[in-house]
Write a protein that holds these residues in place. Structure first.
Motif, PDB file in Angstrom:
ATOM      1  N   ALA A  54       0.825  -1.202   0.000  1.00  0.00           N
ATOM      2  CA  ALA A  54       0.000   0.000   0.000  1.00  0.00           C
ATOM      3  C   ALA A  54       0.866   1.262   0.000  1.00  0.00           C
ATOM      4  O   ALA A  54       0.713   2.150  -0.855  1.00  0.00           O
ATOM      5  CB  ALA A  54      -0.922  -0.016   1.215  1.00  0.00           C
ATOM      6  N   ALA A  55       1.793   1.345   0.943  1.00  0.00           N
ATOM      7  CA  ALA A  55       2.665   2.524   1.008  1.00  0.00           C
ATOM      8  C   ALA A  55       3.627   2.558  -0.163  1.00  0.00           C
ATOM      9  O   ALA A  55       3.963   3.631  -0.679  1.00  0.00           O
ATOM     10  CB  ALA A  55       3.437   2.521   2.332  1.00  0.00           C
ATOM     11  N   GLY A  56       4.083   1.369  -0.587  1.00  0.00           N
ATOM     12  CA  GLY A  56       5.029   1.308  -1.704  1.00  0.00           C
ATOM     13  C   GLY A  56       4.452   1.887  -2.980  1.00  0.00           C
ATOM     14  O   GLY A  56       5.059   2.753  -3.619  1.00  0.00           O
ATOM     15  N   TYR A  57       3.247   1.442  -3.349  1.00  0.00           N
ATOM     16  CA  TYR A  57       2.644   1.944  -4.584  1.00  0.00           C
ATOM     17  C   TYR A  57       2.220   3.403  -4.455  1.00  0.00           C
ATOM     18  O   TYR A  57       2.349   4.189  -5.401  1.00  0.00           O
ATOM     19  CB  TYR A  57       1.441   1.079  -4.968  1.00  0.00           C
ATOM     20  CG  TYR A  57       1.828  -0.162  -5.719  1.00  0.00           C
ATOM     21  CD1 TYR A  57       2.183  -0.100  -7.067  1.00  0.00           C
ATOM     22  CD2 TYR A  57       1.854  -1.397  -5.080  1.00  0.00           C
ATOM     23  CE1 TYR A  57       2.554  -1.242  -7.755  1.00  0.00           C
ATOM     24  CE2 TYR A  57       2.221  -2.545  -5.771  1.00  0.00           C
ATOM     25  CZ  TYR A  57       2.576  -2.469  -7.105  1.00  0.00           C
ATOM     26  OH  TYR A  57       2.943  -3.583  -7.781  1.00  0.00           O
ATOM     27  N   SER A  58       1.698   3.769  -3.278  1.00  0.00           N
ATOM     28  CA  SER A  58       1.300   5.168  -3.078  1.00  0.00           C
ATOM     29  C   SER A  58       2.511   6.094  -3.195  1.00  0.00           C
ATOM     30  O   SER A  58       2.457   7.116  -3.895  1.00  0.00           O
ATOM     31  CB  SER A  58       0.654   5.323  -1.700  1.00  0.00           C
ATOM     32  OG  SER A  58       0.427   6.691  -1.409  1.00  0.00           O
ATOM     33  N   ALA A  59       3.610   5.745  -2.528  1.00  0.00           N
ATOM     34  CA  ALA A  59       4.821   6.575  -2.590  1.00  0.00           C
ATOM     35  C   ALA A  59       5.391   6.605  -4.002  1.00  0.00           C
ATOM     36  O   ALA A  59       5.879   7.644  -4.468  1.00  0.00           O
ATOM     37  CB  ALA A  59       5.867   6.046  -1.608  1.00  0.00           C
ATOM     38  N   TYR A  60       5.326   5.469  -4.703  1.00  0.00           N
ATOM     39  CA  TYR A  60       5.875   5.413  -6.063  1.00  0.00           C
ATOM     40  C   TYR A  60       5.158   6.392  -6.987  1.00  0.00           C
ATOM     41  O   TYR A  60       5.802   7.183  -7.696  1.00  0.00           O
ATOM     42  CB  TYR A  60       5.763   3.994  -6.610  1.00  0.00           C
ATOM     43  CG  TYR A  60       6.061   3.888  -8.077  1.00  0.00           C
ATOM     44  CD1 TYR A  60       7.379   3.918  -8.546  1.00  0.00           C
ATOM     45  CD2 TYR A  60       5.038   3.768  -9.021  1.00  0.00           C
ATOM     46  CE1 TYR A  60       7.664   3.838  -9.894  1.00  0.00           C
ATOM     47  CE2 TYR A  60       5.320   3.684 -10.373  1.00  0.00           C
ATOM     48  CZ  TYR A  60       6.631   3.717 -10.800  1.00  0.00           C
ATOM     49  OH  TYR A  60       6.910   3.646 -12.141  1.00  0.00           O
ATOM     50  N   TYR A  61       3.818   6.363  -6.964  1.00  0.00           N
ATOM     51  CA  TYR A  61       3.070   7.234  -7.879  1.00  0.00           C
ATOM     52  C   TYR A  61       3.197   8.706  -7.492  1.00  0.00           C
ATOM     53  O   TYR A  61       3.203   9.590  -8.371  1.00  0.00           O
ATOM     54  CB  TYR A  61       1.611   6.805  -7.935  1.00  0.00           C
ATOM     55  CG  TYR A  61       1.417   5.535  -8.731  1.00  0.00           C
ATOM     56  CD1 TYR A  61       1.664   5.516 -10.108  1.00  0.00           C
ATOM     57  CD2 TYR A  61       1.032   4.357  -8.111  1.00  0.00           C
ATOM     58  CE1 TYR A  61       1.509   4.348 -10.840  1.00  0.00           C
ATOM     59  CE2 TYR A  61       0.877   3.182  -8.838  1.00  0.00           C
ATOM     60  CZ  TYR A  61       1.119   3.183 -10.202  1.00  0.00           C
ATOM     61  OH  TYR A  61       0.983   2.024 -10.924  1.00  0.00           O
ATOM     62  N   LEU A  62       3.323   8.983  -6.192  1.00  0.00           N
ATOM     63  CA  LEU A  62       3.556  10.364  -5.790  1.00  0.00           C
ATOM     64  C   LEU A  62       4.946  10.837  -6.230  1.00  0.00           C
ATOM     65  O   LEU A  62       5.107  11.984  -6.674  1.00  0.00           O
ATOM     66  CB  LEU A  62       3.422  10.500  -4.269  1.00  0.00           C
ATOM     67  CG  LEU A  62       2.015  10.708  -3.720  1.00  0.00           C
ATOM     68  CD1 LEU A  62       2.043  10.828  -2.207  1.00  0.00           C
ATOM     69  CD2 LEU A  62       1.358  11.940  -4.329  1.00  0.00           C
ATOM     70  N   CYS A  63       5.932   9.965  -6.127  1.00  0.00           N
ATOM     71  CA  CYS A  63       7.286  10.316  -6.572  1.00  0.00           C
ATOM     72  C   CYS A  63       7.322  10.543  -8.078  1.00  0.00           C
ATOM     73  O   CYS A  63       8.055  11.421  -8.563  1.00  0.00           O
ATOM     74  CB  CYS A  63       8.283   9.219  -6.180  1.00  0.00           C
ATOM     75  SG  CYS A  63       8.568   9.088  -4.397  1.00  0.00           S
ATOM     76  N   ARG A  64       6.541   9.768  -8.810  1.00  0.00           N
ATOM     77  CA  ARG A  64       6.478   9.963 -10.258  1.00  0.00           C
ATOM     78  C   ARG A  64       5.723  11.254 -10.596  1.00  0.00           C
ATOM     79  O   ARG A  64       6.074  11.951 -11.557  1.00  0.00           O
ATOM     80  CB  ARG A  64       5.772   8.781 -10.922  1.00  0.00           C
ATOM     81  CG  ARG A  64       6.461   7.446 -10.754  1.00  0.00           C
ATOM     82  CD  ARG A  64       7.709   7.311 -11.576  1.00  0.00           C
ATOM     83  NE  ARG A  64       7.424   7.282 -13.003  1.00  0.00           N
ATOM     84  CZ  ARG A  64       8.357   7.108 -13.931  1.00  0.00           C
ATOM     85  NH1 ARG A  64       9.622   6.972 -13.573  1.00  0.00           N
ATOM     86  NH2 ARG A  64       8.038   7.102 -15.211  1.00  0.00           N
ATOM     87  N   ALA A  65       4.683  11.566  -9.813  1.00  0.00           N
ATOM     88  CA  ALA A  65       3.897  12.773 -10.088  1.00  0.00           C
ATOM     89  C   ALA A  65       4.627  14.037  -9.655  1.00  0.00           C
ATOM     90  O   ALA A  65       4.418  15.106 -10.240  1.00  0.00           O
ATOM     91  CB  ALA A  65       2.543  12.687  -9.372  1.00  0.00           C
ATOM     92  N   TYR A  66       5.491  13.906  -8.651  1.00  0.00           N
ATOM     93  CA  TYR A  66       6.249  15.066  -8.157  1.00  0.00           C
ATOM     94  C   TYR A  66       7.749  14.751  -8.203  1.00  0.00           C
ATOM     95  O   TYR A  66       8.375  14.543  -7.153  1.00  0.00           O
ATOM     96  CB  TYR A  66       5.832  15.411  -6.727  1.00  0.00           C
ATOM     97  CG  TYR A  66       4.394  15.839  -6.587  1.00  0.00           C
ATOM     98  CD1 TYR A  66       4.038  17.178  -6.680  1.00  0.00           C
ATOM     99  CD2 TYR A  66       3.387  14.905  -6.361  1.00  0.00           C
ATOM    100  CE1 TYR A  66       2.719  17.585  -6.557  1.00  0.00           C
ATOM    101  CE2 TYR A  66       2.055  15.295  -6.244  1.00  0.00           C
ATOM    102  CZ  TYR A  66       1.728  16.636  -6.346  1.00  0.00           C
ATOM    103  OH  TYR A  66       0.412  17.037  -6.232  1.00  0.00           O
ATOM    104  N   PRO A  67       8.311  14.667  -9.394  1.00  0.00           N
ATOM    105  CA  PRO A  67       9.757  14.359  -9.489  1.00  0.00           C
ATOM    106  C   PRO A  67      10.600  15.478  -8.900  1.00  0.00           C
ATOM    107  O   PRO A  67      10.188  16.650  -8.885  1.00  0.00           O
ATOM    108  CB  PRO A  67       9.985  14.216 -10.999  1.00  0.00           C
ATOM    109  CG  PRO A  67       8.889  14.997 -11.634  1.00  0.00           C
ATOM    110  CD  PRO A  67       7.716  14.885 -10.718  1.00  0.00           C
TER     111      PRO A  67
END
Length: 359
Positions: A54-67
């Motif tokens: 849950a945290a892994g995918y959430s953090a991944y997409y946020l990192c991609r959205a806010y590089p």
């Protein structure tokens, strides 16, 4: 997350880290609340593995959205902080739900007592783990981006290098063709049979060279077929003044070389050696394989007192060969030349590659 889970090794390492954290959390819960270790582990390990995804995918997409670098650092930090807080409280709710399910089993090894301290621990740990996941994803994303940029740069360099090598190879043909056509034109009125023979050899030469254009490497044996056509053309011009000796070992003949890498050397031997000697001379081409290296040598007599006796006039052809060797083999290949006892010699050393490595 995709970068981490794209390989089996990355996924195993990722899950192993979270499993270790789950075991550590279970131990802390057991010590802090006096709960049995089995109960604490049954609660902590599944919860931690759930949070890993849950945290892994959430953090991944946020990192991609806010590089990193796309927005102000404060904005990125605020978004990640809010996401971490929400994730921490959601993890606490999921933990209470999972603990309730475990207590419904009604057995001694399931369920723990939820205290305010435990709730605060879960929320705080959830925030820290979310930040850890975001940091890992930023590192992985930047690493993959740098690797892709390096690969694109390498591909561009290889394309530029291949274009340069192709240009160097095409510099040979017009010069040789111009000289040959001039010779044929002169022989047409003086010796028509010789002109016809020279025309046929010229056609064979270019047929062979066109066949070699499809490959980045050809065998030395194929290269020598081309050299023989070239020398046959020149022998029509020079007659008995031009003699040729070959000493090509069988192992050397099977090795790969860049196409038309020897032809400029032989052409130099004719133009700056035989052509300047009234009595002519012998051009020697030798090749041998020594371990992992291939050694090629071209010798020709020169007029030591003439304008090319010191090697002048060989510069364009030798520079061409040196650049092509450098482009194909970098520092692994070398070319040296020099004058010894009225004989000009060129030595080439390059890696000995087998014929099955042909590109």
């Amino acid at each position: 997350m995709q970068e981490i889970s794209s390989s089996r090794r990355g996924a195993i390492i990722y899950l192993s880290v979270w499993l270790f954290i789950g075991c550590a959390l279970g131990g802390v819960i057991s010590l802090a609340s006096d709960a049995p270790l089995a109960n604490a582990m049954l609660f902590a390990i599944p919860m931690n593995l759930l949070y890993a995804f849950a945290a892994g995918y959430s953090a991944y997409y946020l990192c991609r959205a806010y590089p990193l670098g796309s927005r102000r650092a404060a904005s990125i930090a605020l978004v990640l902080t809010v996401a971490a807080l929400v994730s921490g409280f959601l993890w606490l709710m999921a933990g209470r739900f999972w603990n309730g399910l475990c207590q419904l089993l009604g057995v001694a090894w399931s369920g723990i007592e939820f205290t305010p301290q435990l709730s605060a621990l879960i929320v705080g740990l959830g925030i820290l783990l979310y930040g850890f996941a975001a940091a890992v994803h930023y590192l992985v994303i930047e690493f993959v981006r740098a690797k892709n940029a390096e690969q694109r740069e390498l591909e561009s360099l290889l394309m530029a290098q291949e274009a340069e090598l192709r240009m160097l190879r095409t510099q040979i043909d017009p010069h040789f063709l111009f000289n040959s056509l001039n010779s044929i034109s002169a022989l047409t009125s003086q010796d028509p049979k010789a002109a016809r023979r020279m025309t046929l050899e010229l056609a064979s030469f270019f047929r062979q060279s066109l066949g070699m254009e499809a490959h980045k490497k050809v065998t030395l044996g194929e290269e020598m077929v081309l050299i023989r056509h070239f020398l046959a053309i020149e022998q029509v011009r020079f007659g008995e003044r031009l003699l040729v000796e070959e000493a090509i070992e069988a192992e050397a003949a099977a090795c790969l070389v860049p196409p038309m890498i020897i032809q400029p050397l032989v052409e130099n031997a004719v133009k700056h050696g035989i052509c300047s000697l009234p009595e002519g001379g012998t051009i020697r081409v030798t090749a041998r394989r020594s371990g992992s290296m291939l050694h090629i040598r071209v010798d020709n007599p020169v007029d030591a007192d003439g304008p090319s006796g010191g090697g002048d006039g060989h510069g364009i052809g030798l520079t061409n060969v040196r650049q092509r060797l450098s482009g194909a083999y970098k520092h692994e290949a070398s070319i040296h030349w020099g004058l010894t006892n009225n004989s000009f010699g060129v030595d080439i050393t390059m890696p000995a590659q087998a014929g099955e490595q042909r590109e």
